[in-house]
Motif scaffolding. Sequence first.
Motif, PDB file in Angstrom:
ATOM      1  N   LEU A 136      -4.281   4.852  -3.274  1.00  0.00           N
ATOM      2  CA  LEU A 136      -3.696   5.319  -2.025  1.00  0.00           C
ATOM      3  C   LEU A 136      -4.418   4.652  -0.861  1.00  0.00           C
ATOM      4  CD1 LEU A 136      -3.356   9.186  -2.617  1.00  0.00           C
ATOM      5  CD2 LEU A 136      -1.459   7.575  -2.310  1.00  0.00           C
ATOM      6  N   CYS A 137      -3.648   4.221   0.137  1.00  0.00           N
ATOM      7  CA  CYS A 137      -4.287   3.674   1.332  1.00  0.00           C
ATOM      8  C   CYS A 137      -4.722   4.782   2.278  1.00  0.00           C
ATOM      9  CB  CYS A 137      -3.351   2.705   2.047  1.00  0.00           C
ATOM     10  SG  CYS A 137      -1.835   3.441   2.710  1.00  0.00           S
ATOM     11  N   GLY A 138      -4.286   6.010   2.016  1.00  0.00           N
ATOM     12  CA  GLY A 138      -4.697   7.127   2.839  1.00  0.00           C
ATOM     13  C   GLY A 138      -3.797   8.327   2.627  1.00  0.00           C
ATOM     14  N   THR A 139      -4.220   9.452   3.190  1.00  0.00           N
ATOM     15  CA  THR A 139      -3.463  10.696   3.083  1.00  0.00           C
ATOM     16  C   THR A 139      -3.244  11.271   4.476  1.00  0.00           C
ATOM     17  OG1 THR A 139      -5.519  11.957   2.794  1.00  0.00           O
ATOM     18  CG2 THR A 139      -4.387  11.234   0.791  1.00  0.00           C
ATOM     19  N   VAL A 140      -2.102  11.917   4.647  1.00  0.00           N
ATOM     20  CA  VAL A 140      -1.776  12.592   5.901  1.00  0.00           C
ATOM     21  C   VAL A 140      -1.381  14.020   5.568  1.00  0.00           C
ATOM     22  CG1 VAL A 140      -0.479  12.483   8.062  1.00  0.00           C
ATOM     23  CG2 VAL A 140      -0.771  10.401   6.696  1.00  0.00           C
ATOM     24  N   THR A 141      -2.012  14.994   6.203  1.00  0.00           N
ATOM     25  CA  THR A 141      -1.655  16.389   5.980  1.00  0.00           C
ATOM     26  C   THR A 141      -0.829  16.878   7.167  1.00  0.00           C
ATOM     27  OG1 THR A 141      -3.978  16.776   6.602  1.00  0.00           O
ATOM     28  CG2 THR A 141      -3.357  17.225   4.342  1.00  0.00           C
ATOM     29  N   SER A 187       0.842  -1.197   0.000  1.00  0.00           N
ATOM     30  CA  SER A 187       0.000   0.000   0.000  1.00  0.00           C
ATOM     31  C   SER A 187       0.871   1.238   0.000  1.00  0.00           C
ATOM     32  CB  SER A 187      -0.931  -0.008   1.218  1.00  0.00           C
ATOM     33  OG  SER A 187      -0.184  -0.125   2.415  1.00  0.00           O
ATOM     34  N   VAL A 188       0.333   2.312  -0.561  1.00  0.00           N
ATOM     35  CA  VAL A 188       1.072   3.572  -0.708  1.00  0.00           C
ATOM     36  C   VAL A 188       0.276   4.690  -0.051  1.00  0.00           C
ATOM     37  CG1 VAL A 188       2.154   5.170  -2.327  1.00  0.00           C
ATOM     38  CG2 VAL A 188       1.976   2.733  -2.919  1.00  0.00           C
TER      39      VAL A 188
END
Length: 408
Positions: free
Chosen positions: A201-206, A173-174
């Motif tokens: 995408l497995c998720g986003t982090v800001t 996963s990316v």
Amino acid sequence: MIDWAKGRVVQCKQLENRPVQELRVALEGAAAEMSLAYHYTDVLPPVKVGDRVMLNRTAVKLKLGTGGIDFVCALLNDGDSRDDGMIGLNDNDGDGSQAGRSAGKMMKLRYTPVQRAVHAVEEDGGGHHAKFRGKLSLEGMPVLIGGLHSMLPVALCWLRFRIGQSDGGKGTSVAYVMTDGGALPLAVSQHAAALRGLGWLCGTVTAGHAYGGDLEAMNKYSALLAARHSLHAGIAIACMGPGSAGTGTRLGHTAIEVAELVHAVSALGGIPIVMPRLSFADPRERHYGLSHHIVSALSDIALTPAIVPLPASLEQARRLFVERQLERSGCGAKHQCIWVDGVSVAETVRAMKPYPHSITTMGRGLRDDPSYFLGVCAAAEHAFRLLPSQADGVPAAPSAEHGDPLPG
């Protein structure tokens, strides 16, 4: 300086998978201009045709590319000509897309009129606090570091292409870590929304003052750790949102954060892989070959070495030009610059074919500026080869025998 204007909405379109409306606004006054504006529905109610709005027009007035669009900052109540007839930024009775995620105490955009409370991944009460109280590392995770937002979809296209070819890589996963070097709302990014919708995408982090990701983080360090330990990514891509800015000076540009990301990844026990900004189509001398943005970040600021993969498919004259750039700048001696084979224009076209949106850099696509795309794909290919599942089948270690090293 802020340029304000009032106008009435004449067209309205909700952007897919994003809390953003794209508006056409007829401005009030003698000029009778038409404005293209963004309206964030996570802070104000959605608007409809006929509504009056207050716009921030600063970047458009300055004719800027970065931030060069109008933004709705308030809705104006009809029948009340006074400014106290405005619907404020906290009066959102609309879709409330952020409402359930605002229970935290971390303020982003602090000490500004639009500061907002978010729940940081490190905070108590969100399920991740306990792990962040201890000492975490990236556990050798490859992190692709970029100086332009357009590198994100290019790298993802290549990784999905290669993961799809490999039985051993299909569980990889990316995650995307968006820094605050460019646009601050993740919602601005069409690519992030599209990649998330595709399941790539497995998720986003800001991180920092960027906001709107699946997870919010205090800084680059905890954002990277969240990608690994909260989203369980095997590879992370770290770069700013849309809107790189620069002054034409050696260090006065937002891509200088590439060096900071190299430091962060190294300090946390990850593998920093810098996606080179290559171009032989950009008419500006400072962005010809390797952009001065990447060269200055790596030669002047970076204190720890990074891996800088480059596409072996570059024609010989261009390859020699890049080698000279790296030698003169000291990057070749300071960092592990390697030529990566197996990345061609034809394969890049195949990799990008499933992606439903166009990808451009400075307005140029793959056909116009193939070197840029090849550089990003070479870095993504190297990250792919570092995955544990590829160790026996594809060269993985970032040493001379696994690539064609640059001199110096």
